[in-house]
Design an enzyme around this catalytic site. Structure first.
Site, short mmCIF file in Angstrom:
data_model
loop_
_atom_site.label_atom_id
_atom_site.label_comp_id
_atom_site.label_asym_id
_atom_site.label_seq_id
_atom_site.Cartn_x
_atom_site.Cartn_y
_atom_site.Cartn_z
CD GLU A 81 45.36 40.67 37.84
OE1 GLU A 81 45.13 39.47 38.09
OE2 GLU A 81 44.59 41.59 38.15
CE LYS A 261 41.80 37.33 39.69
NZ LYS A 261 42.69 38.37 39.16
CG ASP A 277 49.71 23.22 48.35
OD1 ASP A 277 49.05 23.76 47.44
OD2 ASP A 277 49.56 22.04 48.70
CG HIS A 374 43.88 46.51 35.26
ND1 HIS A 374 44.23 46.11 36.52
CD2 HIS A 374 43.75 45.39 34.52
CE1 HIS A 374 44.30 44.80 36.55
NE2 HIS A 374 44.02 44.34 35.34
C1 MEV Z 1 41.23 41.98 39.45
O1 MEV Z 1 42.27 41.04 39.32
C2 MEV Z 1 40.71 42.00 40.88
C3 MEV Z 1 39.49 42.91 41.11
O2 MEV Z 1 38.45 42.54 40.25
C4 MEV Z 1 39.10 42.74 42.57
C5 MEV Z 1 37.80 43.42 42.93
O3 MEV Z 1 36.94 43.62 42.04
O4 MEV Z 1 37.63 43.69 44.13
C6 MEV Z 1 39.81 44.34 40.79
#
Ligand code: MEV
Length: 399
Positions: A81, A261, A277, A374
């Site tokens: 990513e 995430k 792991d 991004h």
């Molecule tokens: C993207 O990989 C992760 C985010 O969505 C985390 C978040 O929203 O806090 C940017």
């Protein structure tokens, strides 16, 4: 060693390697290994899993600027990513300006479960297990003399009666610098007959628990408003908005999942790079996040007295020894780059990376939005890919 390497991202890859070799004191063979582009030989892959047909590759990077417990760390990361490594490095620079990240980790206590079914009188069976606890722990310890000699091994055993009248036995073991799943699985299988001899019934499931909540890592940081300031916003405003975003994750599981995430973007990248792991880490993290019955953020932020305070608490079953690392030369190299001397230290740094990654995401979300940075990185990758494929053998421009 300093992890503060300004302009690292702007260097061509070769020069980045030169700088890294010096900063991390890489040996000639480590450097060669990095340059070879072959992290694993097909024959090595064949020794690791069944039906191997080759190697699958992912980008390997280091995040810079991290300071944890007053010590500098270069963070190896494997991720596909764009922006994860840049965001972590950037966040680490901000935390560094404010005194770095403080982290701690519990001893490496893992839980093994033995589920005993068809018990005639489960309450009496539970008391019998409790009465025989020291004998059962001693038996478990006798299975692992080398571990015991290192000051580790089985520590506790307890049992509970489940609503369906079966009995669940938990064996708690200090697994030292190992991730520990194999150790635990061996032990619970070995002592299950003894448990049945004491409690009666039938030993059914005997396996490690990936909810490693006796093996927590915590990291915290305090960021002054001045370090949060943006051209169009005050630091106080940004701190306030980050705290609101954190609060949102406590009341909306849909937001908490995305928030976590972002935390795992950093933790997984580091886990893959160091041969962990990562499914076990993920399973443990999300089970812990759900412990109250509502899914909660793993990292939280408060804005008080002109300071933004971040805290992460996460179970981290990680190891610095074991086959997964021994059989994968790049995992060993990552641990060398990190320079950690124990699984606990690895867990501390990993928690710090998760916290920094979360901070980076929230700061972008409450500011310019996630897409601008991004998308700029996506465009850069696309442009590079276009140039690389247009002229065979030629690489695109480096950042
Ligand atoms: C993207 O990989 C992760 C985010 O969505 C985390 C978040 O929203 O806090 C940017």
């Amino acid at each position: 060693m300093t992890s503060r390497l300004p302009g690292f991202y702007r260097l061509p890859l070769q020069e980045r390697l030169d700088l890294l070799s010096g900063a991390a004191d890489l040996t000639a063979s480590e450097r060669e290994h990095l340059e070879s582009g072959t992290p694993l030989q097909p024959s090595q892959a064949d020794n690791m899993i069944e039906n191997a047909i080759g190697i699958f590759a992912l980008p390997y990077a280091v995040a810079v600027n991290f300071q944890v417990n007053g010590r500098d760390y270069l963070i190896p990361m494997v991720t596909e990513e764009p922006s994860v490594v840049a965001a972590a490095s950037n966040a680490a620079r901000v935390t560094r300006e404010c005194g770095g990240i403080e982290a701690e980790a519990d001893p490496s206590l893992m839980i093994g479960q033995i589920h005993v079914t068809a018990v005639t009188d489960p309450e009496t069976a539970r008391e019998r297990i409790r009465g025989a606890a020291s004998q059962l722990v001693a038996m478990a310890r006798s299975q692992q003399p080398r571990m015991v000699a290192r000051g580790c091994g089985a520590r506790e055993i307890d049992a509970e009666v489940l609503p369906d009248r079966s009995l669940l036995v938990h064996l708690v073991v200090d697994v030292g610098d190992a991730m520990g799943a194999n150790t635990i699985n061996t032990l619970v299988e070995a002592i299950a007959p003894e448990i049945v001899a004491v409690a009666g019934g039938v030993a059914n499931v005997r396996i490690v628990s990936n909810l490693a909540d006796r093996r927590m890592a915590r990291a915290r940081t305090a960021i002054g408003e001045a370090s949060l300031k943006a051209p169009d916003r005050t630091g106080a405003d940004i701190a306030q908005r980050i705290a609101q975003a954190s609060q949102l994750a406590t009341v909306s599981p849909h937001r908490a999942a995305t928030h976590n995430k972002g935390v795992m973007n950093g933790i997984d990248a580091m886990a893959i790079a160091t041969g962990q792991d990562w499914r076990a880490i993920e399973a443990g993290a999300h089970a812990f996040a759900s412990r109250t019955g509502s899914y909660q953020p793993l990292a939280t932020w408060r804005h008080e007295n002109a300071v933004l305070r971040g805290l992460i608490e996460i179970p981290l079953a990680v190891g610095t020894v074991g086959d997964r690392i021994r059989l994968n030369p790049r995992a060993g190299l990552s641990l060398r780059l990190l320079g950690v001397s124990s699984a606990r230290e690895l867990a501390m740094v990993m928690a710090a990376v998760g916290l920094a990654q979360n901070f980076a995401a929230l700061r972008a979300l409450v500011g310019e939005g996630i897409q601008r940075g991004h998308m700029a990185l996506h465009r850069r990758s696309e442009e590079r890919a276009r140039l690389t494929s247009a002229v065979p053998g030629r690489r695109g421009p480096d950042p």
